[in-house]
Design a protein around this motif. Structure first.
Motif, PDB file in Angstrom:
ATOM      1  N   CYS A   1       0.567   2.549   6.382  1.00  0.00           N
ATOM      2  CA  CYS A   1       1.285   1.861   5.306  1.00  0.00           C
ATOM      3  C   CYS A   1       2.523   1.149   5.848  1.00  0.00           C
TER       4      CYS A   1
ATOM      5  N   ASP B   1       1.393  -1.954   7.615  1.00  0.00           N
ATOM      6  CA  ASP B   1       1.045  -2.970   6.626  1.00  0.00           C
ATOM      7  C   ASP B   1       2.301  -3.638   6.076  1.00  0.00           C
TER       8      ASP B   1
ATOM      9  N   HIS C   1       0.830  -1.206   0.000  1.00  0.00           N
ATOM     10  CA  HIS C   1       0.000   0.000   0.000  1.00  0.00           C
ATOM     11  C   HIS C   1       0.868   1.262   0.000  1.00  0.00           C
ATOM     12  N   GLY C   2       0.316   2.357  -0.529  1.00  0.00           N
ATOM     13  CA  GLY C   2       0.923   3.663  -0.301  1.00  0.00           C
ATOM     14  C   GLY C   2       1.152   4.542  -1.504  1.00  0.00           C
TER      15      GLY C   2
END
Length: 452
Positions: A207, A210, A186-187
């Protein structure tokens, strides 16, 4: 003695000039090139020449170029300094391969190494960004003895077998087969996804959490590859500092960071020379890839890495066309012009007002979800009014309308091609920026009606 010549259905030599009635360039294109080789516009353009920030088509129409051959014409069309350098070098020697000493290649490598920010840097030249990313993946996996790669969702890294395998954008990834095991993080997109509602600090923290969770479930990957600003993905980017926070997690585990600067490099974002510098709290990347703008249209790509990583390969290699004398002469002249004329500063000075001008237009149009970007790298995301649903039909309509206005722009986006991409040569003047914004405003008003 006679020679058999391959003949087509009409009996004409299939490799000769007799092709029957002229079907036009588009028909000839379709007859001999792949169906998946995309063309813009319902009636595709043939560009014949350019000067400065303008190009002309085969019918004599003049256009303000707001896309620069996909962010490649970085300084200007037909820049005299580059044209002269290419001509003079071509008059001496075009090519020798990397089997021989090559002064222009060494000259350009020294300059790029110094500019890269990577200590004890080594530079390897390729012919494209795809090949540069291929090389970076080879280096990282060989150095780390792992075929696992972390990549960003919505990313794009090229069209080769390995770079397609780490591309997180299904519109540009035609196969799921890959020599690599890719794990997507993610990000890369700030305003969509499960963390979009968070503020910047919370977004980064989520993020990072994660990433840490992901790494707890797998053997340590070779590297994270990331575009500081996702190009084909629609000029999306995370908050400044995300990749610095990622880097801290990666360094604890010995995982490398590859910054894909093919589209963001050379000062296009205005604020920084490299995109990674917006995330520089934990130092430069381990590997940096570049291409596009440095050649101003000539085929130059490359990789920068610290010597320990670049020299990890234990077999011989060469490049037939990477670093050829003519392209290196072009790159040297282009880079010199860029630095001497402060085109990074110009991207900041001209790009900032351009973005604000387009945001003022967008505020009046419900079909525009967001105007984002920095410097002369601007994305305009279109959606179905009143929703967050992408509107690729509207984007196609605006693209056509912009052409009719005399403006060339690009398209991109993650879920569909619903983002207009603006990336003119970095020498764009304030007057040209205002003129282009006015043309794009008219195109948006026309195209959004048609698209809707």
């Amino acid at each position: 003695m006679t020679t058999d010549v391959p003949r087509g259905p009409s009996g004409a030599p299939s490799g000769g000039l007799s092709r029957g009635p002229d079907k036009g360039l588009r028909g000839r294109h379709q007859a001999v090139l792949p169906d998946w080789l995309a063309l813009y516009y319902a009636d595709p353009l043939e560009l014949t020449h350019g000067e400065g920030r303008h190009v002309w088509d085969a019918d004599g129409n003049k256009y303000l170029d707001f896309f620069g051959g996909i962010l490649t014409t970085m300084t200007a069309h037909a820049l005299p300094e580059v044209t002269k350098a290419v001509s003079e070098q071509a008059g001496r020697i075009n090519h020798s391969s990397t089997l021989y000493l090559n002064r222009p290649m060494v000259d350009l490598a020294e300059r790029i190494a110094a500019l890269s920010g990577i200590p004890d840097a080594r530079v390897f030249f390729t012919t494209s960004g795809t090949e540069a990313n291929d090389t970076a993946l080879l280096l990282a996996t060989a150095y780390r003895r792992s075929n696992q790669i972390l990549a960003m969702r919505n990313s794009y890294h090229g069209r080769s077998f390995s770079s397609v395998g780490i591309t997180g954008n299904k519109g540009w990834s035609p196969t799921s087969l890959s020599p690599l095991q890719t794990l997507y993080v993610h990000g890369g997109v700030r305003t969509r996804g499960p963390y979009a509602h968070l503020d910047d600090a919370e977004f980064i923290a989520a993020c990072v959490a994660d990433l840490e969770d992901l790494l707890g479930h797998v053997r340590a990957p070779a590297a994270l590859i990331a575009e500081p600003v996702q190009g084909v993905g629609g000029f999306t980017s995370p908050p400044d500092g995300l990749y610095a926070a990622f880097r801290e997690v990666l360094q604890e585990r010995g995982i490398l960071w590859i910054a894909d600067e093919v589209q963001t490099g050379w000062g296009r974002t205005g604020d920084h020379f490299w995109g990674w510098q917006a995330h520089a709290q934990n130092g430069p990347p381990d590997i940096l890839t570049f291409a596009k703008g440095i050649g101003n249209g000539m085929s130059i790509g490359g990789v920068v890495a610290r010597a320990e990583i670049m020299n990890c390969l234990d077999s011989n290699s060469i490049s037939t066309f990477g670093g050829t004398q003519v392209t290196m002469a072009a790159g040297l002249a282009n880079l010199t012009y860029l630095l001497e004329h402060d085109l990074q500063g110009n991207a900041r000075r001209v790009g900032g007002p351009l973005i604000e001008r387009l945001r003022a237009v967008a505020a009046q149009l419900p079909g525009v979800r967001e105007v984002r970007g920095r410097g002369l790298m601007v994305g305009v995301e279109l959606v179905q009014p009143g929703t967050d649903l992408a509107d690729p039909d509207a984007a196609a309509a605006v693209l056509e309308a912009a052409r009719e206005e005399g403006l060339l722009i690009g398209k991109g986006g993650g879920h569909s091609t619903s983002v207009l991409r603006i990336a003119p040569p970095l020498s764009l003047t304030a007057a040209e920026a205002e003129g282009g914004a006015a043309m794009l405003e008219r195109a948006l008003r026309r195209g959004l009606r048609k698209g809707g």
